[in-house]
Design a protein around this motif. Structure first.
Motif, PDB file in Angstrom:
ATOM      1  N   CYS A   1      43.365  87.344  35.978  1.00  0.00           N
ATOM      2  CA  CYS A   1      42.816  85.986  36.107  1.00  0.00           C
ATOM      3  C   CYS A   1      41.808  85.704  34.994  1.00  0.00           C
ATOM      4  N   LEU A   2      40.947  86.679  34.736  1.00  0.00           N
ATOM      5  CA  LEU A   2      39.865  86.477  33.782  1.00  0.00           C
ATOM      6  C   LEU A   2      40.348  86.405  32.340  1.00  0.00           C
ATOM      7  N   VAL A   3      41.380  87.160  32.007  1.00  0.00           N
ATOM      8  CA  VAL A   3      41.843  87.189  30.615  1.00  0.00           C
ATOM      9  C   VAL A   3      42.968  86.180  30.353  1.00  0.00           C
ATOM     10  N   SER A   4      43.439  85.497  31.374  1.00  0.00           N
ATOM     11  CA  SER A   4      44.592  84.598  31.220  1.00  0.00           C
ATOM     12  C   SER A   4      44.411  83.537  30.130  1.00  0.00           C
ATOM     13  N   PRO A   5      43.212  82.934  29.952  1.00  0.00           N
ATOM     14  CA  PRO A   5      43.099  81.910  28.907  1.00  0.00           C
ATOM     15  C   PRO A   5      43.439  82.433  27.513  1.00  0.00           C
ATOM     16  N   LEU A   6      43.174  83.707  27.264  1.00  0.00           N
ATOM     17  CA  LEU A   6      43.424  84.277  25.938  1.00  0.00           C
ATOM     18  C   LEU A   6      44.914  84.319  25.620  1.00  0.00           C
ATOM     19  N   LEU A   7      45.734  84.460  26.666  1.00  0.00           N
ATOM     20  CA  LEU A   7      47.168  84.637  26.444  1.00  0.00           C
ATOM     21  C   LEU A   7      47.869  83.346  26.038  1.00  0.00           C
ATOM     22  N   PHE A   8      47.303  82.199  26.423  1.00  0.00           N
ATOM     23  CA  PHE A   8      47.935  80.935  26.051  1.00  0.00           C
ATOM     24  C   PHE A   8      47.846  80.685  24.545  1.00  0.00           C
ATOM     25  N   ALA A   9      46.852  81.295  23.917  1.00  0.00           N
ATOM     26  CA  ALA A   9      46.715  81.164  22.469  1.00  0.00           C
ATOM     27  C   ALA A   9      47.572  82.186  21.729  1.00  0.00           C
ATOM     28  N   GLN A  10      48.156  83.103  22.474  1.00  0.00           N
ATOM     29  CA  GLN A  10      48.990  84.151  21.890  1.00  0.00           C
ATOM     30  C   GLN A  10      50.280  83.540  21.345  1.00  0.00           C
ATOM     31  N   THR A  11      50.531  83.769  20.057  1.00  0.00           N
ATOM     32  CA  THR A  11      51.712  83.170  19.430  1.00  0.00           C
ATOM     33  C   THR A  11      52.997  83.926  19.742  1.00  0.00           C
ATOM     34  N   SER A  12      52.883  85.128  20.253  1.00  0.00           N
ATOM     35  CA  SER A  12      54.074  85.918  20.576  1.00  0.00           C
ATOM     36  C   SER A  12      54.590  85.543  21.957  1.00  0.00           C
ATOM     37  N   GLU A  13      55.793  84.969  22.017  1.00  0.00           N
ATOM     38  CA  GLU A  13      56.386  84.608  23.306  1.00  0.00           C
ATOM     39  C   GLU A  13      56.570  85.842  24.184  1.00  0.00           C
TER      40      GLU A  13
ATOM     41  N   ILE B   1      55.144  86.442  28.007  1.00  0.00           N
ATOM     42  CA  ILE B   1      56.027  86.716  29.142  1.00  0.00           C
ATOM     43  C   ILE B   1      55.720  88.082  29.744  1.00  0.00           C
ATOM     44  N   ALA B   2      55.456  89.068  28.885  1.00  0.00           N
ATOM     45  CA  ALA B   2      55.126  90.405  29.383  1.00  0.00           C
ATOM     46  C   ALA B   2      53.860  90.366  30.243  1.00  0.00           C
ATOM     47  N   PHE B   3      52.882  89.569  29.809  1.00  0.00           N
ATOM     48  CA  PHE B   3      51.647  89.433  30.586  1.00  0.00           C
ATOM     49  C   PHE B   3      51.915  88.805  31.946  1.00  0.00           C
ATOM     50  N   LEU B   4      52.716  87.738  31.978  1.00  0.00           N
ATOM     51  CA  LEU B   4      53.018  87.084  33.251  1.00  0.00           C
ATOM     52  C   LEU B   4      53.825  87.998  34.172  1.00  0.00           C
ATOM     53  N   LEU B   5      54.721  88.796  33.610  1.00  0.00           N
ATOM     54  CA  LEU B   5      55.472  89.757  34.419  1.00  0.00           C
ATOM     55  C   LEU B   5      54.532  90.803  35.019  1.00  0.00           C
ATOM     56  N   TYR B   6      53.603  91.281  34.211  1.00  0.00           N
ATOM     57  CA  TYR B   6      52.619  92.257  34.697  1.00  0.00           C
ATOM     58  C   TYR B   6      51.749  91.636  35.792  1.00  0.00           C
ATOM     59  N   TRP B   7      51.294  90.412  35.559  1.00  0.00           N
ATOM     60  CA  TRP B   7      50.488  89.701  36.555  1.00  0.00           C
ATOM     61  C   TRP B   7      51.302  89.503  37.833  1.00  0.00           C
TER      62      TRP B   7
ATOM     63  N   SER C   1      42.332  72.347  29.977  1.00  0.00           N
ATOM     64  CA  SER C   1      41.899  73.701  29.633  1.00  0.00           C
ATOM     65  C   SER C   1      42.642  74.740  30.473  1.00  0.00           C
ATOM     66  N   ASN C   2      43.125  75.781  29.818  1.00  0.00           N
ATOM     67  CA  ASN C   2      43.792  76.865  30.538  1.00  0.00           C
ATOM     68  C   ASN C   2      42.804  77.841  31.155  1.00  0.00           C
ATOM     69  N   LYS C   3      41.523  77.569  30.991  1.00  0.00           N
ATOM     70  CA  LYS C   3      40.506  78.402  31.627  1.00  0.00           C
ATOM     71  C   LYS C   3      40.476  78.196  33.138  1.00  0.00           C
ATOM     72  N   MET C   4      41.190  77.167  33.616  1.00  0.00           N
ATOM     73  CA  MET C   4      41.147  76.871  35.052  1.00  0.00           C
ATOM     74  C   MET C   4      41.674  78.028  35.890  1.00  0.00           C
ATOM     75  N   TYR C   5      42.559  78.853  35.334  1.00  0.00           N
ATOM     76  CA  TYR C   5      43.115  79.965  36.108  1.00  0.00           C
ATOM     77  C   TYR C   5      42.096  81.079  36.356  1.00  0.00           C
ATOM     78  N   MET C   6      40.972  81.016  35.652  1.00  0.00           N
ATOM     79  CA  MET C   6      39.916  82.018  35.865  1.00  0.00           C
ATOM     80  C   MET C   6      39.298  81.900  37.251  1.00  0.00           C
ATOM     81  N   VAL C   7      39.375  80.706  37.865  1.00  0.00           N
ATOM     82  CA  VAL C   7      38.783  80.541  39.197  1.00  0.00           C
ATOM     83  C   VAL C   7      39.510  81.392  40.236  1.00  0.00           C
TER      84      VAL C   7
END
Length: 388
Positions: free
Chosen positions: A289-301, A305-311, A366-372
């Motif tokens: 939850c806390l690191v999720s905003p960083l992944l939206f800026a990730q240019t590697s698809e 996807i790997a992050f969302l699968l892990y989550w 803002s994609n920071k909303m998922y941090m809540v």
């Protein structure tokens, strides 16, 4: 074949079939929006309607001790048939937002006689190795929840109504399988009396409260994550226009992979301890939850996807373990009531988190909303640590 050996597979298959009703509306949400002139906020409202129906259903079932007073398999069948019927109501051409909300609410109400009652049936058969058994059972719930997304993808040449017909048909099949092949379990302790305060009595046990509050923290995050997975994928596609996601198919895999995590968690719990594995899974999902905003800026698809699968794995891995702890620390004659009331409160919490994300999505990009969502794991971990 020894009849007892088919009990768990039948419960798992029945649970999968019936819980496919849960996100059937989400699987065809774009079609509902276009067909009935709904706004984008309908995804949160329709998801919450199912949750609210489930809450009211579990509250009624818990107060009346339905799962402890009557044959759980017969309760399962009745609720599967009624849930399937109301799920079909969404197909009606004269639907408005209010009627759609009513149909989804009613579907959720009767899911109260499927998910927690399925766990009650498993607990009546498997006192030893309950964590592993519930791992398979919740895994079936996860795959059933994700299934409408897959069904929408593979039936794209057919009408969206076929998704709802398919999920309702599966629910009927699941109910019939359960009542036909799974009689009352050997560890069932029927409670013939009606005790209206029984659902409050279960919280007098300190270990039960610890497990329950850990579950509540887990639930704050879980369904909000599931409900917003398609939006996360859509948002990433907007940020990175070159992206070509198959959103229904990816949504299915991101949610369904949690079923594997539930099974693995059950086996790990046997070796390392149920509470320890639940604690670690809750911690890892909170970090996501806390690191999720960083992944939206990730240019590697692939990294996204790997992050969302892990989550998708760690967000659900602790669910059967908390249910195991709840069942193990409840009075035997109130086991069904205990599982039901904990589900009731847990799903009430999901409405708050889903609507909070829905509101944040309306007022901010803002994609920071998922941090809540990290608030739930934090409080759940605190409950487990304090009990230690």
């Amino acid at each position: 074949m020894n009849p007892s050996k088919i009990i768990l597979p039948v419960i798992v298959v029945s649970q999968f079939c019936c819980t496919s009703l849960w996100f059937a509306g989400n699987g065809v949400m774009p079609n509902l929006v276009s067909s009935f002139g709904l706004t984008e906020s309908a995804v949160g409202h329709l998801t919450s309607a199912v949750q609210f129906g489930f809450i009211m259903g579990t509250l009624v079932f818990a107060i009346l001790s339905i799962a402890d007073r009557f044959s759980p398999s017969k309760v399962f069948l009745c609720c599967a048939l009624l849930g399937a019927l109301f799920n079909l109501g969404v197909i009606w051409e004269g639907n408005s937002l209010m009627s759609l909300l009513a149909f989804r609410f009613s579907t959720g109400f009767f899911l109260a006689g499927i998910y927690p009652v399925g766990m009650k049936i498993a607990a009546d058969y498997f006192e030893k190795g309950l964590g592993k058994s519930l791992g398979f059972l919740v895994g079936a719930l996860v795959v059933g929840t994700a299934f409408p997304h897959l069904l929408k993808e593979v039936t794209h040449t057919l009408s969206w109504a076929s998704v709802l017909v398919g999920t309702s048909s599966l629910a009927v099949l699941g109910g019939v399988l359960m009542v036909s092949l799974v009689p009352d379990g050997p560890f069932r302790k029927p409670n013939q009396k009606l005790h209206l305060s029984a659902f409050l009595k279960v919280f007098q046990n300190g270990k039960f409260r610890s497990a329950a509050f850990g579950y509540f923290g887990h639930m704050w995050e879980l369904y909000a994550f599931w409900a917003f997975v398609p939006l996360m994928l859509k948002t990433y596609s907007i940020i990175h226009p070159a992206t070509t996601f198959n959103i229904p198919l990816l949504s299915f895999f991101i949610i369904a992979i949690g079923g594997l995590a539930c099974v693995l968690g059950g086996y790990l719990a046997q070796a390392l301890g149920t509470k320890k594995v639940a604690f670690v899974a809750l911690l890892l999902s909170g970090i996501c939850c806390l690191v999720s905003p960083l992944l939206f800026a990730q240019t590697s698809e692939s990294a996204f996807i790997a992050f969302l699968l892990y989550w998708g794995m760690v967000v659900i891995a602790d669910s059967p373990l908390f249910s195991t702890l709840v069942a193990q620390n409840a009075l035997p004659e109130l086991k069904g009531t205990a599982l039901t009331i904990v589900n009731c409160i847990g799903f009430a919490i999901t409405i708050v988190s889903i609507q909070l994300l829905n509101a944040l999505n309306t007022f901010t990009i803002s994609n920071k909303m998922y941090m809540v969502l990290a608030l739930g794991p934090f409080l759940g971990l605190l409950a487990l640590v304090r009990k230690r």
